[in-house]
Design a protein around this motif. Sequence first.
Motif, mmCIF file in Angstrom:
data_model
loop_
_atom_site.group_PDB
_atom_site.id
_atom_site.type_symbol
_atom_site.label_atom_id
_atom_site.label_comp_id
_atom_site.label_asym_id
_atom_site.label_seq_id
_atom_site.Cartn_x
_atom_site.Cartn_y
_atom_site.Cartn_z
ATOM 1 N N HIS A 36 43.824 30.784 42.223
ATOM 2 C CA HIS A 36 43.688 32.447 41.455
ATOM 3 C C HIS A 36 42.925 33.070 42.470
ATOM 4 O O HIS A 36 41.984 32.519 43.194
ATOM 5 N N ASP A 38 39.872 36.287 41.608
ATOM 6 C CA ASP A 38 39.091 36.868 40.561
ATOM 7 C C ASP A 38 39.436 38.124 40.600
ATOM 8 O O ASP A 38 39.633 38.786 41.628
ATOM 9 N N HIS A 67 41.328 31.081 45.653
ATOM 10 C CA HIS A 67 40.700 29.814 45.529
ATOM 11 C C HIS A 67 41.212 28.935 44.253
ATOM 12 O O HIS A 67 41.942 29.326 43.542
HETATM 13 FE FE LIG Z 1 37.728 32.069 40.312
#
Ligand SMILES: [Fe+2]
Length: 360
Positions: free
Chosen positions: A214, A216, A281
Motif C-alpha cells: 500500500h 500511506d 511498501h
Molecule cells: Fe504504511
Amino acid sequence: MPSLPPELFDLYSARHIPESHTWASSYLYDHPIAAADFVPTIDISRPDAASLIGAACRCWGMFLATGHRVPAALLGSVESQTRRLFSLPLHRKLRAASHPGSISGYGRPPLSSFFPKLMWSEGFTLAGDPTDIVSNLWPGDHSLFCEVMEEYKREMKDLAGRLMGIMLQSLGLAQEEMGRIGPMRELQRAFEVLQLNSYPACPDPERAMGMAAHTDSGLFTVLHQSAGAAGLQVLREEAEDGDGSGPTRWVAVQPLPEALVVNVGDLFHILSNGRFRSAKHRAVVGPVDHRVSVAYFVGPPGDVKVEPVRALVDPIRGPVYRPVTWPEYLGIRARVFDQALVAVRSPESPKPPPFTESLK
Ligand SMILES: [Fe+2]
Ligand SMILES: C=C1C[C@]23C[C@H]1CC[C@H]2[C@@]12CCC[C@@](C)(C(=O)O1)[C@H]2[C@@H]3C(=O)O
Ligand SMILES: O=C(O)CCC(=O)C(=O)O
C-alpha cells in the motif's frame, strides 16, 4: 481443533497458518526481491540534507533519517510499551476493539478489506487521546503507556515540522512561499495518528503477509521499527529514461537501530504535483522474531485542502491533481484503494501525470 471465527485466531500461539491467513504466492512474489539495494540513509541535521532528501523522495519516496534528535530512550520506551500492549490476552485486547466508522482502537486497518486473506499482524490505531482507547485494557495501570505515547506524539510533531520544511525546501521553495502552503501553515493543528503494529513469529512466513502492499495516504509517515527484525519492504521502480521500462523490485528496508523511516504519502505526492513518489511498501513476516513497528501518520486538519503548490505547476500541463482534504481523500481510498490518486487527477489534466504515477 474447533474452528474459530478468523478474528479470534490467536497468532501468538499458532503452530500452523489457517486457510484464512494463507496468501497465494502471486501476492508475495509479484515482483522479485532485490539482492543488494539500500534505501538512502540521511543525517537530516546536515546543512546539505535538503538536496539528499529531495533526491530520495523523488527516486524512492523513502529514506532512513538519522540525526533526528528523538531520544533513543524514548524510542525504547515506545517499543516496550507497544510490546506490553500486544502481550495482553486476546480477549482483553478485544475490549478496545474499534467500532465501525471510528478509526481508533484494536482491529484490522482499512486496507485489509481490499485483500481476500487476513494479514499476519495485529494493529492498534491511536487517534486523539490514547486514554480513551486503552483505559479499559489495563484498569488502573494505563498511565505510563499513555504518557509515553503522548510524549512520542510531541516529538513526532516537532520532527514532522522540521521534515516538512526541508522537504519543501528541496523542491526549491523559499521560506515565505512555504508560509502560504496550507498544510505547512496549519501544522500546529495537524491531524496525527499513531498506528502500532505487531507481527508475531509465523510458522509459514512464505505464505503469510504481515501488511499488504500500500501507500500511506497522509503527507508522510515516520516509522519506528524494532531493531534487529527486518520486515518492511519498499517497491523500487527504476525507470529508464523515465519511460517506466526499468525493473521493479522489492527492497528490504534495513532496520537501523538509530534511524527512523520516513516515507512520502499520497498527500505530499499531490502537494509536490507528482514530483515526490508516494512509496508503495509492505511488511513481510519471519519465522522467529516477534516484530513491532510504530507508524506516525500526519496530515493537515480536516478543513484544509491539499493541492499542488503553485510554484511547482508548469503552465502548459497545469496542476496534475485537484484540491482535496484528507478526510475526503480517505473516503475515496475507502472506495477505490490504490486507484485513489487517479481519482483525484485534475479534470484539466487528462493526460497521465508526468512524474511518478506514470512509472508503472
Ligand atoms: Fe504504511
Ligand atoms: C489516518 C489514517 C491513515 C490510515 C487510515 C487512518 C487510520 C489508519 C491508517 C492505516 C494504518 C495501516 C496502513 C493504512 C493504509 C491503513 O489501512 O490504515 C493506513 C491508512 C492510510 O495511510 O490511509
Ligand atoms: O510495519 C511496517 O514496517 C509497516 C507498517 C505500515 O506500513 C503502516 O503502518 O502503514
